[in-house]
Design a protein around this motif. Structure first.
Motif, PDB file in Angstrom:
ATOM      1  N   LYS A 181       2.594 -12.035 -12.804  1.00 34.63           N
ATOM      2  CA  LYS A 181       1.126 -11.178 -12.306  1.00 34.63           C
ATOM      3  C   LYS A 181       1.657 -11.050 -10.754  1.00 34.63           C
ATOM      4  CE  LYS A 181      -0.737 -15.810 -11.007  1.00 34.63           C
ATOM      5  NZ  LYS A 181      -2.044 -16.685 -11.076  1.00 34.63           N
ATOM      6  N   CYS A 182       0.907 -10.117 -10.340  1.00 36.76           N
ATOM      7  CA  CYS A 182       1.087  -9.654  -9.131  1.00 36.76           C
ATOM      8  C   CYS A 182       0.397 -10.639  -7.989  1.00 36.76           C
ATOM      9  CB  CYS A 182       0.753  -8.354  -8.788  1.00 36.76           C
ATOM     10  SG  CYS A 182       0.663  -7.664  -6.970  1.00 36.76           S
ATOM     11  N   LEU A 183       0.988 -11.346  -7.271  1.00 34.44           N
ATOM     12  CA  LEU A 183       0.061 -12.226  -6.210  1.00 34.44           C
ATOM     13  C   LEU A 183      -0.174 -11.456  -4.913  1.00 34.44           C
ATOM     14  CD1 LEU A 183      -0.340 -15.125  -5.734  1.00 34.44           C
ATOM     15  CD2 LEU A 183       1.844 -15.244  -4.902  1.00 34.44           C
ATOM     16  N   ALA A 184       0.733 -10.658  -4.502  1.00 37.60           N
ATOM     17  CA  ALA A 184       0.371 -10.014  -3.265  1.00 37.60           C
ATOM     18  C   ALA A 184       1.058  -8.651  -3.126  1.00 37.60           C
ATOM     19  CB  ALA A 184       0.472 -10.877  -2.061  1.00 37.60           C
ATOM     20  N   VAL A 185       0.781  -7.702  -2.261  1.00 36.82           N
ATOM     21  CA  VAL A 185       1.602  -6.580  -1.683  1.00 36.82           C
ATOM     22  C   VAL A 185       1.571  -6.692  -0.377  1.00 36.82           C
ATOM     23  CG1 VAL A 185       1.349  -4.139  -1.987  1.00 36.82           C
ATOM     24  CG2 VAL A 185       0.524  -5.339  -3.952  1.00 36.82           C
ATOM     25  N   MET A 186       2.857  -6.625  -0.055  1.00 34.65           N
ATOM     26  CA  MET A 186       3.136  -6.917   1.263  1.00 34.65           C
ATOM     27  C   MET A 186       3.680  -5.804   2.231  1.00 34.65           C
ATOM     28  SD  MET A 186       2.395 -10.125   1.101  1.00 34.65           S
ATOM     29  CE  MET A 186       3.414 -11.143   2.376  1.00 34.65           C
ATOM     30  N   CYS A 187       3.075  -5.333   3.349  1.00 33.65           N
ATOM     31  CA  CYS A 187       3.694  -4.501   4.219  1.00 33.65           C
ATOM     32  C   CYS A 187       3.941  -4.530   5.327  1.00 33.65           C
ATOM     33  CB  CYS A 187       2.590  -3.187   4.057  1.00 33.65           C
ATOM     34  SG  CYS A 187       3.106  -1.694   4.795  1.00 33.65           S
ATOM     35  N   LEU A 188       5.370  -4.165   5.797  1.00 37.06           N
ATOM     36  CA  LEU A 188       5.566  -4.575   7.155  1.00 37.06           C
ATOM     37  C   LEU A 188       6.589  -3.638   7.708  1.00 37.06           C
ATOM     38  CD1 LEU A 188       6.906  -8.176   8.483  1.00 37.06           C
ATOM     39  CD2 LEU A 188       8.545  -6.369   8.183  1.00 37.06           C
ATOM     40  N   HIS A 189       6.658  -3.054   8.886  1.00 37.36           N
ATOM     41  CA  HIS A 189       7.448  -2.014   9.449  1.00 37.36           C
ATOM     42  C   HIS A 189       8.078  -2.591  10.857  1.00 37.36           C
ATOM     43  CE1 HIS A 189       6.285   0.918   6.692  1.00 37.36           C
ATOM     44  NE2 HIS A 189       5.176   0.499   6.761  1.00 37.36           N
ATOM     45  N   PRO A 190       9.688  -2.837  10.982  1.00 41.43           N
ATOM     46  CA  PRO A 190       9.961  -3.099  12.116  1.00 41.43           C
ATOM     47  C   PRO A 190       9.646  -2.123  13.258  1.00 41.43           C
ATOM     48  CG  PRO A 190      11.610  -3.145  10.781  1.00 41.43           C
ATOM     49  CD  PRO A 190      10.513  -2.550   9.873  1.00 41.43           C
ATOM     50  N   ILE A 191       9.168  -2.256  14.353  1.00 42.98           N
ATOM     51  CA  ILE A 191       8.688  -1.370  15.568  1.00 42.98           C
ATOM     52  C   ILE A 191       7.489  -0.817  15.287  1.00 42.98           C
ATOM     53  CG2 ILE A 191       9.306   0.251  17.196  1.00 42.98           C
ATOM     54  CD1 ILE A 191      11.446  -1.857  16.835  1.00 42.98           C
ATOM     55  N   GLY A 192       7.322  -0.082  14.295  1.00 49.01           N
ATOM     56  CA  GLY A 192       5.859   0.515  13.904  1.00 49.01           C
ATOM     57  C   GLY A 192       6.048   1.332  12.755  1.00 49.01           C
ATOM     58  N   PHE A 193       4.839   2.115  12.532  1.00 46.61           N
ATOM     59  CA  PHE A 193       4.666   2.832  11.604  1.00 46.61           C
ATOM     60  C   PHE A 193       3.817   4.154  11.782  1.00 46.61           C
ATOM     61  CE2 PHE A 193       0.353   1.651   9.994  1.00 46.61           C
ATOM     62  CZ  PHE A 193       0.225   0.521  10.606  1.00 46.61           C
ATOM     63  N   TYR A 194       3.796   5.196  11.099  1.00 47.54           N
ATOM     64  CA  TYR A 194       3.022   6.437  10.945  1.00 47.54           C
ATOM     65  C   TYR A 194       1.993   6.121  10.326  1.00 47.54           C
ATOM     66  CZ  TYR A 194       7.253   8.399  12.999  1.00 47.54           C
ATOM     67  OH  TYR A 194       8.258   8.651  13.849  1.00 47.54           O
ATOM     68  N   GLU A 195       0.416   6.257  10.992  1.00 44.90           N
ATOM     69  CA  GLU A 195      -0.721   5.834  10.008  1.00 44.90           C
ATOM     70  C   GLU A 195      -1.205   6.742   9.106  1.00 44.90           C
ATOM     71  OE1 GLU A 195      -3.191   3.937  13.757  1.00 44.90           O
ATOM     72  OE2 GLU A 195      -4.251   4.718  12.099  1.00 44.90           O
TER      73      GLU A 195
END
Lengths: 238, 136
Positions: A181-195
């Protein structure tokens, strides 16, 4: 006579890299893309220069206070202060399955790809290949994703290129036949990201490398730093 | 016949930094010359000070460990290994269990004991540095 030839994106990337070399910034300097807001980690030296306060489509005198998705009515709810400081709300209709929002993410991610260098992506892919088993690399090469189970927590991570990492756990412990089962969806970017995109300021495989390295090296740090998305949200990329 | 002076091969470590424009910037960590040694000390110290997370590979194929401190005088990474299972207090929730909302056993949660520290020579190790991150 001054050279008035327009700069191409290759020139922009090259000059940005020259700036980071001159300043000794090992992580590099993010490449700004016109009309595409960027979000950097708090305290980044160039945060005031590169990060826009608000999306370009928002009136300059308005201040966004909050925003959320109402699943019951399939709308986005915006709370803002207008130019007179009066607090107001705005209801933005969305597609019932939010498919068009995901499509927007897809198109804007395509648009910001001009900020990435193909050679940097090749270098990152080479680094990632050295860290994976042959089968995992084959999966990534062909599908842009691979699975790895953490030796510490026993959670299984689906690392994906240009999408958040999905964390899977067995529905029943100590049952090899239990479904995942899907527990979590994790988003992370070194330095930054484009909104409004799935794109980080680094090339896509560097984001994967960051996720993989943090999960292998300090899983708690990964969970502490990453942003968690609802699986049904466009940001989750599912 | 003249005597040949044989130099012992100096170990060389690597520190790969994820970089925007290059994908992967490789820095050499060695004591081969005073300048290289000074550069290595300054770079690693600066990185940790600026919030970079450095992960070192202890052995090929083994999980990586995060560097918690750096000794510039000895050019050694300091990592914190998890304590032995027998030293761990019971019912410490891992991220998996905490996210599932597992019920703790009776009594207040016990603070896990600190792990044992290990020093790893930086000039013989392969490490990856990840800059500060922004959630997506």
């Amino acid at each position: 006579m001054a050279n008035t030839a327009a700069l191409g994106w290759a020139d922009v990337r090259r000059r940005t890299q020259a700036i980071s070399d001159a300043l000794g910034i090992w992580e590099g300097v993010p490449v700004p893309v016109p009309d595409q807001p960027m979000r950097l980690y708090p305290g980044h030296p160039l945060e005031g220069f590169l990060v826009a306060d608000k999306p370009a489509s928002v009136e300059p005198f308005w201040t966004i206070r909050n925003r959320w998705y109402c699943a019951k009515r399939n709308v986005l709810v915006w709370i803002y202060d207008d130019e007179h400081g009066v607090r107001k709300h705005y209801i933005e209709p969305t597609a019932p399955d939010r498919s068009m929002a995901r499509f927007d993410f897809w198109l804007t991610t395509l648009g910001v790809s001009v900020a990435w260098d193909t050679e940097a992506e090749a270098v990152a892919r080479s680094r990632l290949k050295g860290m994976l088993t042959p089968y995992a690399w084959r999966c990534y090469d062909l599908t842009g994703s691979f699975l790895e189970t953490s030796t510490r927590s026993r959670a299984t991570y689906l690392f994906r290129r240009l999408r958040p990492t999905v964390v899977l756990v067995p529905s029943k412990r100590n049952d090899e036949n239990a479904y995942m089962k899907c527990l979590a969806v994790m988003c992370l970017h070194p330095i930054g990201f484009y909104e409004g995109t799935w794109a980080g300021v680094m090339v896509p495989t560097d984001d994967v490398l960051a996720h993989l390295t943090m999960v292998r090296g300090d899983e708690r740090l990964f969970w502490r730093k990453a942003n968690q998305h609802r699986p049904d949200s466009p940001e989750a990329g599912l | 016949m003249s005597q040949r002076t044989r130099r012992k091969a100096q170990p060389v470590g690597s520190l790969n930094v994820l970089s925007v424009g290059r994908g992967d910037l490789k820095l050499v960590v060695s004591r081969r010359s005073p300048r290289e040694l000074a550069d290595a000390r300054q770079v690693i110290t600066d990185m940790l000070h600026k919030g970079y997370a450095i992960f070192v590979e202890l052995e090929k194929g083994q999980p990586m460990e995060r560097v918690t401190a750096f000794d510039p005088d000895r050019l050694e990474y300091i990592i914190e290994l998890p304590p032995a299972a027998a030293d761990q207090p019971a019912a410490q929730p891992a991220p998996l269990e905490a996210a599932e909302g597992a019920q703790a056993t009776s009594g207040p949660p016990m603070k896990p004991k600190r792990g044992r520290r290990q020093r790893v020579p930086a000039d013989g190790a392969s490490a990856i540095a990840v800059g500060r991150t922004a959630g997506g």
